[in-house]
Motif scaffolding. Sequence first.
Motif, short mmCIF file in Angstrom:
data_model
loop_
_atom_site.label_atom_id
_atom_site.label_comp_id
_atom_site.label_asym_id
_atom_site.label_seq_id
_atom_site.Cartn_x
_atom_site.Cartn_y
_atom_site.Cartn_z
N ASP A 10 0.82 -1.22 0.00
CA ASP A 10 0.00 0.00 0.00
C ASP A 10 0.85 1.27 0.00
O ASP A 10 0.35 2.35 -0.29
N ARG A 23 2.73 -7.69 -7.01
CA ARG A 23 1.44 -7.83 -7.73
C ARG A 23 1.42 -9.15 -8.50
O ARG A 23 0.39 -9.81 -8.60
N LEU A 26 0.81 -11.83 -6.10
CA LEU A 26 -0.60 -11.81 -5.69
C LEU A 26 -1.46 -12.60 -6.69
O LEU A 26 -2.37 -13.34 -6.29
N GLY A 56 -10.99 -2.14 -4.47
CA GLY A 56 -9.58 -2.48 -4.26
C GLY A 56 -9.13 -3.51 -5.28
O GLY A 56 -8.40 -4.45 -4.96
N GLY A 57 -9.53 -3.29 -6.53
CA GLY A 57 -9.34 -4.29 -7.60
C GLY A 57 -7.93 -4.36 -8.15
O GLY A 57 -7.64 -5.22 -8.99
N GLY A 58 -7.04 -3.46 -7.70
CA GLY A 58 -5.62 -3.54 -8.09
C GLY A 58 -5.42 -3.50 -9.59
O GLY A 58 -5.97 -2.64 -10.29
N PHE A 62 -7.39 -10.15 -11.22
CA PHE A 62 -8.31 -11.04 -10.51
C PHE A 62 -9.70 -10.96 -11.15
O PHE A 62 -10.32 -11.98 -11.47
N ASP A 83 -9.63 1.55 -7.19
CA ASP A 83 -8.39 1.34 -6.44
C ASP A 83 -7.67 2.69 -6.29
O ASP A 83 -7.85 3.59 -7.11
N ARG A 84 -6.83 2.74 -5.27
CA ARG A 84 -6.00 3.95 -5.08
C ARG A 84 -5.04 4.12 -6.25
O ARG A 84 -4.63 5.23 -6.56
N GLN A 85 -4.65 2.99 -6.86
CA GLN A 85 -3.68 3.04 -7.96
C GLN A 85 -4.37 2.68 -9.27
O GLN A 85 -5.18 1.74 -9.30
N ASP A 109 -9.38 6.96 -3.08
CA ASP A 109 -9.80 6.23 -1.89
C ASP A 109 -11.23 5.72 -2.09
O ASP A 109 -12.09 6.41 -2.66
N ILE A 110 -11.48 4.54 -1.58
CA ILE A 110 -12.77 3.87 -1.84
C ILE A 110 -13.96 4.70 -1.34
O ILE A 110 -15.04 4.67 -1.94
N LEU A 126 -9.59 -9.82 -1.33
CA LEU A 126 -8.39 -9.50 -0.54
C LEU A 126 -8.26 -7.99 -0.33
O LEU A 126 -7.18 -7.42 -0.41
N HIS A 130 -8.07 -4.73 4.80
CA HIS A 130 -7.23 -3.54 4.98
C HIS A 130 -7.89 -2.56 5.97
O HIS A 130 -7.23 -1.66 6.46
#
Length: 234
Positions: A10, A23, A26, A56-58, A62, A83-85, A109-110, A126, A130
């Motif tokens: 994070d 990643r 992951l 938070g799907g990165g 996934f 996601d933040r990123q 941010d969510i 996942l 957090h």
Amino acid sequence: MRALTPEILDFLAPEDPRAQRSRRDLARINGVMRQSAIMARALAACPAPRLLADLGGGDGRFLLRVAQRMAGRWPGVRAVILDRQDIVSEKTRAGFAALGWSCETLQGDIFETLPQIQPDIVTANLFLHHLDDAALRRLLNLVASRSRAFVACEPRRSAFALLGARLVFALGANDVTRHDAVASVQAGFRDLDLSLLWPKDRAWICRESGAFPFSQVFYALASSSEAIGHKNAL
Ligand SMILES: C[S@@+](CC[C@H](N)C(=O)[O-])C[C@H]1O[C@@H](n2cnc3c(N)ncnc32)[C@H](O)[C@@H]1O
């Protein structure tokens, strides 16, 4: 008791080689945990969505695995990865397009991004672990107020899952992943942890259980929705 420790991933920039390697780890760990199969099994109980949001799907890999399992029965879904990123690659986007799904990202941010959309279904993989219980209660309230179905696949807080997390080095995982895997299990869920945080003010069909080998699955479907065999969802 859940124990929250900040996860290293994070705090790393997306272009940091340690983050990129983590990643990739992951994606491998999601495979070992059977996360996309577990998620798809729970989603099969939900009516087809037009808009699906992954919290938070990165990097989106996934959700792409889940889409590959669901696209046959759910054509033309609009998937939004929050996601933040903003790290969904062109290759992953092309993977969604090949299935007839579209893929968008919403960065931030969510608690700022989720209020911007009104998804039919919300997923989280996942990610929930957090958050501490107060933030989780707030988030689950938000999810319940904006959608008709929610499925979360999270680390199970168990001795067996902790053992699995301590063995991720055997998959070649780097230091970031080795730290975060253990932290994730310690912040994970068991029993009815998530059900107890889900809002009680509307009629929902909820199920929560462990899923072999290392996961905890929570499923909530608005009871006015047309559930499809929800009793077998988990
Ligand atoms: C363990 S990763 C899981 C990513 C993805 N769901 C998967 O299974 O590959 C958790 C993700 O949550 C994101 N995240 C953490 N806190 C967040 C927040 N408050 N708002 C939005 N995203 C957040 C991180 O950037 C990271 O991509």
